[in-house]
Design an enzyme around this catalytic site. Structure first.
Site, PDB file in Angstrom:
ATOM      1  N   GLN A   1      -9.992  -3.479  -3.089  1.00  0.00           N
ATOM      2  CA  GLN A   1     -11.685  -2.983  -3.071  1.00  0.00           C
ATOM      3  C   GLN A   1     -12.426  -3.247  -3.795  1.00  0.00           C
ATOM      4  OE1 GLN A   1     -12.154  -1.716   0.612  1.00  0.00           O
ATOM      5  NE2 GLN A   1     -14.179  -2.187  -0.484  1.00  0.00           N
TER       6      GLN A   1
ATOM      7  N   ASP B   1     -16.717   8.167  -1.340  1.00  0.00           N
ATOM      8  CA  ASP B   1     -15.593   7.508  -0.968  1.00  0.00           C
ATOM      9  C   ASP B   1     -15.943   8.908  -0.367  1.00  0.00           C
ATOM     10  OD1 ASP B   1     -13.278   6.444   0.480  1.00  0.00           O
ATOM     11  OD2 ASP B   1     -12.401   7.034  -1.748  1.00  0.00           O
TER      12      ASP B   1
ATOM     13  N   CYS C   1     -15.940   1.616   0.846  1.00  0.00           N
ATOM     14  CA  CYS C   1     -15.057   1.045   1.231  1.00  0.00           C
ATOM     15  C   CYS C   1     -14.752   0.842   2.963  1.00  0.00           C
ATOM     16  CB  CYS C   1     -14.269   1.748  -0.053  1.00  0.00           C
ATOM     17  SG  CYS C   1     -13.380   3.795   0.128  1.00  0.00           S
TER      18      CYS C   1
ATOM     19  N   ARG D   1       0.933  -1.046  -0.191  1.00  0.00           N
ATOM     20  CA  ARG D   1      -0.106   0.013   0.065  1.00  0.00           C
ATOM     21  C   ARG D   1       0.863   0.899  -0.206  1.00  0.00           C
ATOM     22  NH1 ARG D   1      -4.837   1.699   3.393  1.00  0.00           N
ATOM     23  NH2 ARG D   1      -5.590   0.404   1.621  1.00  0.00           N
TER      24      ARG D   1
ATOM     25  N   HIS E   1      -7.631   0.970  -6.426  1.00  0.00           N
ATOM     26  CA  HIS E   1      -7.286   0.332  -5.083  1.00  0.00           C
ATOM     27  C   HIS E   1      -8.531  -1.095  -5.868  1.00  0.00           C
ATOM     28  CE1 HIS E   1      -7.387  -1.027  -1.004  1.00  0.00           C
ATOM     29  NE2 HIS E   1      -8.688  -0.341  -0.344  1.00  0.00           N
TER      30      HIS E   1
ATOM     31  N   ARG F   1     -13.530  -8.976   1.516  1.00  0.00           N
ATOM     32  CA  ARG F   1     -12.036  -8.423   1.451  1.00  0.00           C
ATOM     33  C   ARG F   1     -11.380  -9.603   1.436  1.00  0.00           C
ATOM     34  NH1 ARG F   1     -10.538  -3.173   1.451  1.00  0.00           N
ATOM     35  NH2 ARG F   1      -7.822  -4.131   0.870  1.00  0.00           N
TER      36      ARG F   1
HETATM   37  N1  NVA Z   1      -9.408   6.800  -1.370  1.00  0.00           N
HETATM   38  C1  NVA Z   1      -9.416   6.773   0.127  1.00  0.00           C
HETATM   39  C2  NVA Z   1     -10.017   5.293  -0.363  1.00  0.00           C
HETATM   40  C3  NVA Z   1      -9.406   4.438   1.538  1.00  0.00           C
HETATM   41  C4  NVA Z   1      -9.800   2.944   1.372  1.00  0.00           C
HETATM   42  C5  NVA Z   1      -7.959   6.658   0.154  1.00  0.00           C
HETATM   43  O1  NVA Z   1      -7.205   6.387  -0.691  1.00  0.00           O
HETATM   44  O2  NVA Z   1      -6.867   7.029   1.146  1.00  0.00           O
HETATM   45  N1   CP Z   2     -11.053   0.003   2.633  1.00  0.00           N
HETATM   46  C1   CP Z   2     -10.193  -0.170   2.919  1.00  0.00           C
HETATM   47  O1   CP Z   2      -8.853  -0.564   2.152  1.00  0.00           O
HETATM   48  O2   CP Z   2      -9.949  -0.308   4.050  1.00  0.00           O
HETATM   49  P1   CP Z   2      -7.964   0.497   4.934  1.00  0.00           P
HETATM   50  O3   CP Z   2      -7.945   1.320   4.815  1.00  0.00           O
HETATM   51  O4   CP Z   2      -8.936   0.282   6.874  1.00  0.00           O
HETATM   52  O5   CP Z   2      -7.766  -0.558   4.711  1.00  0.00           O
END
Ligand code: NVA
Ligand code: CP
Length: 306
Positions: free
Chosen positions: A132, A223, A263, A102, A129, A291
């Site tokens: 997700q 989101d 998500c 990540r 992502h 997930r």
């Molecule tokens: N768009 C959000 C998704 C979190 C799972 C982020 O990148 O923080």
């Molecule tokens: N939806 C998601 O990826 O959650 P986290 O940021 O908690 O991993």
């Protein structure tokens, strides 16, 4: 060997194949049965951003497959002190069996993959992502919403929106996207989605107003307005996104019994009202749970390609 860096690299058949494996794995898990598909294999999980779901689902997932997960926060490993990513990739390749990352730029994921001799999975980048959206589509199918699917994404043109574009254009359903001015989806991703849609028959629409996107939709989603790394823009974003909250009034425009997905993490009173969130909590937490199941399927699937 395959990596899972974005849905763009996967065909409809492959996506459905992974989801059907996930359904099988989930069914067995519900009976307390866990096949050790990845006995003694180790998954290295690099996190350059925070996480609850991705971390827990991958760690529990690999454990249930008979393997072990290594949580590698960039705060704790040499990567965070400037060791090149390509060196980290080559070291992990010598010691673990699979990796998950990540991070910020998608190019970092691609760089890791370039130097990796083990399968790499994206656990989110600023661009995509994919895990997700696999969980989202699995949830949509479980709830019987995959037939005549009309999905509406109202909100930031971010990683989640881009992955919705990839999913819809690969699977072949209707997706309406509506973002405030200045927060639209990436043009290249949109063009690619239109290109994929030619083959799949997907209908990809960019709407001017949230209500036009949501009207008659069978699945509504959004989101956060402030993604990880955008904290300094919080006040401006919260003001620029006014009118984009999914509330009861907005949901009333969708089909009766329309699904609402998120998500997570969700910020009530911003992208979604507390009422909408709680009314759809069952669907949202199915989505979160999936997930776990779908990522187990991804790991098994990638392991089989080696
Ligand atoms: N768009 C959000 C998704 C979190 C799972 C982020 O990148 O923080
Ligand atoms: N939806 C998601 O990826 O959650 P986290 O940021 O908690 O991993």
């Amino acid at each position: 060997m395959r990596h899972f860096l974005t849905l763009r690299d996967f065909s409809k058949e492959e996506i459905l194949d992974i989801i059907s494996l996930a359904v099988k794995i989930k069914k067995r898990a519900k009976k307390g049965k866990f096949k050790p598909y990845m006995k003694d294999k180790v998954l290295g999980m690099i996190f350059e951003k925070s996480s609850t779901r991705t971390r827990v689902s991958f760690e529990v997932g690999i454990h249930q497959l008979g393997g072990k997960g290594l949580f590698l926060s960039s705060d704790d490993i040499q990567l965070g002190r400037g060791e090149p990513l390509k060196d980290t990739a080559r070291v992990l390749s010598r010691m673990v069996d699979m990796a998950m990352i990540r991070t910020f730029g998608q190019e970092r994921i691609e760089e890791f993959a370039k130097y990796s001799t083990i399968p790499l999975i994206s656990g989110l980048s600023d661009r995509y992502h994919p895990m997700q959206l696999l969980a989202d589509y699995m949830t949509i199918c479980e709830h019987g919403k995959d037939k005549n699917l009309i999905a509406a994404y109202v909100g930031d043109g971010n990683n989640i929106a881009h992955s919705w574009l990839m999913l819809a254009s690969k699977i072949g359903f209707e997706l309406r996207i509506c973002s405030p001015k200045g927060y639209e989806v990436n043009e290249q991703v949109l063009n690619d989605a239109h290109e994929f849609a030619k083959k799949s028959g997907a209908k990809i629409l960019v709407c001017e107003k949230p209500k036009n996107a949501v009207k008659n939709a069978s699945v509504v989603t959004t989101d956060t307005w402030v993604s990880m790394g955008q904290e300094s823009e919080k006040a401006k974003r919260q003001s620029d996104f006014q009118g984009f909250m999914i509330d009861d009034k907005m949901m009333a425009l969708a089909q009766k019994n329309a699904m609402f997905l998120h998500c997570l993490p969700a910020y009530r009173g911003y992208e979604v009202s507390d009422e909408v969130f709680e009314a759809h909590a069952n669907e949202i937490f199915d989505e979160a749970e999936n997930r776990l199941h779908v990522q187990k399927a991804v790991m098994v699937w990638l392991d089989r390609q080696r």
